[in-house]
Design an enzyme around this catalytic site. Structure first.
Site, mmCIF file in Angstrom:
data_model
loop_
_atom_site.group_PDB
_atom_site.id
_atom_site.type_symbol
_atom_site.label_atom_id
_atom_site.label_comp_id
_atom_site.label_asym_id
_atom_site.label_seq_id
_atom_site.Cartn_x
_atom_site.Cartn_y
_atom_site.Cartn_z
ATOM 1 N N LEU A 37 -44.131 105.937 -91.448
ATOM 2 C CA LEU A 37 -44.293 105.527 -92.847
ATOM 3 C C LEU A 37 -44.773 104.072 -92.923
ATOM 4 O O LEU A 37 -44.097 103.207 -93.467
ATOM 5 C CB LEU A 37 -43.005 105.736 -93.655
ATOM 6 N N ALA A 59 -63.182 102.046 -81.068
ATOM 7 C CA ALA A 59 -62.935 101.782 -79.642
ATOM 8 C C ALA A 59 -61.525 102.232 -79.253
ATOM 9 O O ALA A 59 -61.312 102.778 -78.165
ATOM 10 C CB ALA A 59 -63.131 100.301 -79.337
ATOM 11 N N SER A 60 -60.561 102.032 -80.157
ATOM 12 C CA SER A 60 -59.183 102.452 -79.836
ATOM 13 C C SER A 60 -59.079 103.978 -79.831
ATOM 14 O O SER A 60 -58.388 104.559 -78.990
ATOM 15 C CB SER A 60 -58.184 101.830 -80.819
ATOM 16 N N LYS A 61 -59.799 104.633 -80.745
ATOM 17 C CA LYS A 61 -59.776 106.111 -80.753
ATOM 18 C C LYS A 61 -60.494 106.645 -79.499
ATOM 19 O O LYS A 61 -60.048 107.613 -78.882
ATOM 20 C CB LYS A 61 -60.442 106.666 -82.019
ATOM 21 N N ILE A 102 -44.425 105.932 -82.904
ATOM 22 C CA ILE A 102 -44.913 106.476 -81.622
ATOM 23 C C ILE A 102 -44.994 105.385 -80.546
ATOM 24 O O ILE A 102 -45.149 105.695 -79.370
ATOM 25 C CB ILE A 102 -46.276 107.207 -81.753
ATOM 26 N N THR A 129 -62.110 111.237 -84.074
ATOM 27 C CA THR A 129 -63.109 110.958 -85.106
ATOM 28 C C THR A 129 -64.528 110.979 -84.529
ATOM 29 O O THR A 129 -64.714 110.742 -83.326
ATOM 30 C CB THR A 129 -62.837 109.547 -85.699
ATOM 31 N N ASP A 130 -65.506 111.210 -85.389
ATOM 32 C CA ASP A 130 -66.904 111.147 -84.938
ATOM 33 C C ASP A 130 -67.332 109.708 -84.631
ATOM 34 O O ASP A 130 -68.359 109.481 -83.988
ATOM 35 C CB ASP A 130 -67.850 111.776 -85.968
ATOM 36 N N GLU A 131 -66.525 108.735 -85.074
ATOM 37 C CA GLU A 131 -66.937 107.337 -84.911
ATOM 38 C C GLU A 131 -66.963 106.905 -83.445
ATOM 39 O O GLU A 131 -67.576 105.895 -83.104
ATOM 40 C CB GLU A 131 -66.042 106.419 -85.755
ATOM 41 N N ASN A 169 -74.031 105.771 -99.086
ATOM 42 C CA ASN A 169 -72.908 105.289 -99.896
ATOM 43 C C ASN A 169 -73.297 105.096 -101.362
ATOM 44 O O ASN A 169 -72.562 105.496 -102.266
ATOM 45 C CB ASN A 169 -72.374 103.962 -99.335
HETATM 46 P P1 NAD Z 1 -53.851 107.757 -92.554
HETATM 47 O O1 NAD Z 1 -53.991 106.294 -92.278
HETATM 48 O O2 NAD Z 1 -53.935 108.251 -93.953
HETATM 49 O O3 NAD Z 1 -52.459 108.276 -91.959
HETATM 50 C C1 NAD Z 1 -51.959 107.855 -90.727
HETATM 51 C C2 NAD Z 1 -50.483 108.255 -90.659
HETATM 52 O O4 NAD Z 1 -49.972 107.833 -89.379
HETATM 53 C C3 NAD Z 1 -49.625 107.571 -91.733
HETATM 54 O O5 NAD Z 1 -48.749 108.510 -92.315
HETATM 55 C C4 NAD Z 1 -48.868 106.510 -90.951
HETATM 56 O O6 NAD Z 1 -47.583 106.211 -91.509
HETATM 57 C C5 NAD Z 1 -48.748 107.158 -89.577
HETATM 58 N N1 NAD Z 1 -48.581 106.160 -88.517
HETATM 59 C C6 NAD Z 1 -49.329 105.052 -88.298
HETATM 60 N N2 NAD Z 1 -48.844 104.359 -87.252
HETATM 61 C C7 NAD Z 1 -47.784 105.066 -86.779
HETATM 62 C C8 NAD Z 1 -46.871 104.863 -85.710
HETATM 63 N N3 NAD Z 1 -46.954 103.779 -84.918
HETATM 64 N N4 NAD Z 1 -45.911 105.781 -85.492
HETATM 65 C C9 NAD Z 1 -45.804 106.882 -86.284
HETATM 66 N N5 NAD Z 1 -46.624 107.105 -87.340
HETATM 67 C C10 NAD Z 1 -47.608 106.210 -87.576
HETATM 68 O O7 NAD Z 1 -54.946 108.445 -91.628
HETATM 69 P P2 NAD Z 1 -55.786 109.785 -91.855
HETATM 70 O O8 NAD Z 1 -57.026 109.458 -92.573
HETATM 71 O O9 NAD Z 1 -54.892 110.855 -92.360
HETATM 72 O O10 NAD Z 1 -56.194 110.105 -90.341
HETATM 73 C C11 NAD Z 1 -55.342 110.901 -89.506
HETATM 74 C C12 NAD Z 1 -55.988 111.055 -88.150
HETATM 75 O O11 NAD Z 1 -57.271 111.660 -88.295
HETATM 76 C C13 NAD Z 1 -56.214 109.728 -87.425
HETATM 77 O O12 NAD Z 1 -55.934 109.911 -86.060
HETATM 78 C C14 NAD Z 1 -57.696 109.436 -87.647
HETATM 79 O O13 NAD Z 1 -58.222 108.677 -86.579
HETATM 80 C C15 NAD Z 1 -58.269 110.845 -87.688
HETATM 81 N N6 NAD Z 1 -59.497 111.015 -88.488
HETATM 82 C C16 NAD Z 1 -59.562 110.581 -89.784
HETATM 83 C C17 NAD Z 1 -60.723 110.801 -90.543
HETATM 84 C C18 NAD Z 1 -60.816 110.385 -91.992
HETATM 85 O O14 NAD Z 1 -61.884 110.530 -92.603
HETATM 86 N N7 NAD Z 1 -59.764 109.916 -92.625
HETATM 87 C C19 NAD Z 1 -61.817 111.458 -89.961
HETATM 88 C C20 NAD Z 1 -61.710 111.889 -88.617
HETATM 89 C C21 NAD Z 1 -60.549 111.669 -87.898
HETATM 90 P P1 TYD Z 2 -64.541 104.142 -95.231
HETATM 91 O O1 TYD Z 2 -64.010 105.035 -96.302
HETATM 92 O O2 TYD Z 2 -63.805 102.881 -94.904
HETATM 93 O O3 TYD Z 2 -64.756 105.047 -93.934
HETATM 94 P P2 TYD Z 2 -65.496 104.711 -92.524
HETATM 95 O O4 TYD Z 2 -65.801 103.274 -92.449
HETATM 96 O O5 TYD Z 2 -64.455 105.112 -91.522
HETATM 97 O O6 TYD Z 2 -66.706 105.575 -92.501
HETATM 98 O O7 TYD Z 2 -66.013 103.707 -95.633
HETATM 99 C C1 TYD Z 2 -67.031 104.681 -95.867
HETATM 100 C C2 TYD Z 2 -68.343 103.942 -96.104
HETATM 101 O O8 TYD Z 2 -68.247 103.216 -97.332
HETATM 102 C C3 TYD Z 2 -68.646 102.903 -95.027
HETATM 103 O O9 TYD Z 2 -70.043 102.905 -94.784
HETATM 104 C C4 TYD Z 2 -68.227 101.575 -95.645
HETATM 105 C C5 TYD Z 2 -68.460 101.801 -97.131
HETATM 106 N N1 TYD Z 2 -67.550 101.089 -98.062
HETATM 107 C C6 TYD Z 2 -68.080 100.323 -99.103
HETATM 108 O O10 TYD Z 2 -69.302 100.208 -99.275
HETATM 109 N N2 TYD Z 2 -67.203 99.707 -99.956
HETATM 110 C C7 TYD Z 2 -65.852 99.795 -99.818
HETATM 111 O O11 TYD Z 2 -65.098 99.178 -100.607
HETATM 112 C C8 TYD Z 2 -65.326 100.598 -98.740
HETATM 113 C C9 TYD Z 2 -63.840 100.741 -98.535
HETATM 114 C C10 TYD Z 2 -66.222 101.232 -97.893
#
Ligand code: NAD
Ligand code: TYD
Length: 350
Positions: free
Chosen positions: A36, A158-160, A61, A131-133, A255
């Site tokens: 949380l 880089a961390s992912k 974790i 992630t695709d990043e 965007n």
């Molecule tokens: P989020 O930031 O909304 O949620 C992350 C969750 O992890 C939170 O509930 C947080 O409390 C928990 N958390 C963080 N650090 C923790 C720790 N040390 N111990 C236990 N819990 C911890 O993220 P999200 O967007 O739901 O992404 C979830 C996963 O999917 C991530 O691994 C992210 O890299 C991956 N992902 C996200 C996207 C996206 O578009 N959001 C796309 C591809 C992959």
């Molecule tokens: P984001 O939702 O942070 O996802 P990611 O960077 O992981 O793709 O951002 C999506 C795109 O939107 C990214 O190109 C950065 C841009 N962006 C803005 O232009 N303004 C904003 O305030 C935010 C948060 C993102």
């Protein structure tokens, strides 16, 4: 009952995965382990928190002792690991937390699973959500494939990437039964409003400036979060051990174009004159090292597992905007307090 561990289940994507698994698999006890952090929100799961097959554990974790004890107690049959620091902008201002949680936290889970499963790994699954990043940034053409070489360019990616490598190394070295999927940008309900779409929806609703980084020409490939959760279900149950699956919906948007779409759709829904919200758009200083384009080739998951998105982008976006408009209290609860400080640091004088 099989005990299944889902980490990060109180976050954006995790909450959709927890909901899907609780409802679809009554024979699984879903244990949601979440620290949380600012991104984890118990209100994301109020509709399922009383389910008989759901257990919440507040834990970090990075705390390997607690993680080992949990594996000892529940003898998990499967792990779906989503917990992470997930926001690129925060990784630019505070990279260390990303290294700790995303790399060392993943290592702790792998070690606990390896120890717990040392006598018999048959049927066990350690599924790492990525992630695709990790693949880097594309030019105008081309796609990310499962075998595209890694080229992460932000502290987040880089961390992912590092955690993906470690997961694969545990498969190769110790025979750990791992799976990995790499998904494109998700949109949908319950996303913390520091990411592009919920931030813009919230600001349009409140008639606040809409901060677009640079010229708004960067491209992202958007997938409805419920379809990502369905793909995670498919990979967990039907995906081959040791394999990677790319997940995406062939839905690329610049965007600026997606923000225009949001403005026009919301003007319509809010009964505002067409063009009102576009007037809120403000171009701000670009993100450092801003990746230009992401695009996923999702042929493998379609051909092997039969997964495809269930909605069109228009349908998913409509459901998403309607959800945020109908859930004002959810947004208000998380945008008071610490969010205001974050917002000020990130956007004022940018
Ligand atoms: P989020 O930031 O909304 O949620 C992350 C969750 O992890 C939170 O509930 C947080 O409390 C928990 N958390 C963080 N650090 C923790 C720790 N040390 N111990 C236990 N819990 C911890 O993220 P999200 O967007 O739901 O992404 C979830 C996963 O999917 C991530 O691994 C992210 O890299 C991956 N992902 C996200 C996207 C996206 O578009 N959001 C796309 C591809 C992959
Ligand atoms: P984001 O939702 O942070 O996802 P990611 O960077 O992981 O793709 O951002 C999506 C795109 O939107 C990214 O190109 C950065 C841009 N962006 C803005 O232009 N303004 C904003 O305030 C935010 C948060 C993102």
């Amino acid at each position: 009952m099989k005990n299944i561990l889902i980490t990060g289940g109180s976050g954006f994507i995790g909450s959709h995965v927890v909901r899907l698994f609780i409802n679809k698999y009554p024979n699984y006890n879903i244990v949601n382990l979440d620290k949380l952090t600012y991104a984890g929100n118990p209100e994301n799961l109020t509709d399922v928190e009383d389910a008989a097959n759901y257990t919440f554990v507040k834990a970090d974790i990075n705390d390997d002792k607690v993680i080992f004890e949990l594996f000892e107690k529940y003898k998990f049959e499967g792990v779906i690991h989503l917990a992470a620091e997930s926001h690129v902008d925060r990784s630019i201002s505070n990279p260390k937390q990303f290294i700790t949680t995303n790399i060392v936290g993943t290592l702790n889970l792998l070690n606990a699973a390896k120890d717990c499963w040392k006598d018999n790994m048959d049927g066990k699954i350690f599924y790492h959500i990525s992630t695709d990043e990790v693949y880097g940034s594309l030019g105008a053409d081309g796609y990310f494939y499962e075998d595209t070489p890694y080229d992460p360019r932000s502290p987040y990616s880089a961390s992912k990437a590092s955690s993906d490598h470690i997961v694969r190394a545990y498969n190769h070295t110790y025979g750990m039964p791992v799976k990995i999927s790499n998904c494109s940008n998700n949109y949908g309900s319950h996303q913390f409003p520091e990411k592009l779409l919920p931030l813009m929806i919230n600001n349009i609703k409140n008639s606040k400036p809409l901060p677009i980084y640079g010229e708004g020409v960067n491209v992202r490939d958007w997938l409805w979060v419920v379809d990502h959760a369905r793909a995670i279900d498919d990979v967990f149950h039907k995906g081959r051990v040791g394999e990677t699956y790319n997940i995406g919906g062939y839905n690329e948007w610049k965007n600026i174009d997606i923000v225009h779409l949001l403005c026009d759709t919301m003007d319509d829904k809010l009964g505002r004159e067409k063009g009102t919200s576009r007037g809120l758009i403000t171009f701000v200083k670009d993100r450092a090292g801003h990746d230009m384009r992401y695009a996923i080739d999702a042929t493998k998951i379609k051909e092997e597992l039969g997964w495809e998105p269930s909605v069109t982008f228009e349908q998913g976006m409509n459901k998403t905007i309607d959800w945020y408009l109908a859930n004002e209290a959810w947004m208000e609860n998380i945008t008071s307090g610490a969010y205001l400080d974050y917002y000020k640091n990130q956007y004022i004088n940018r």
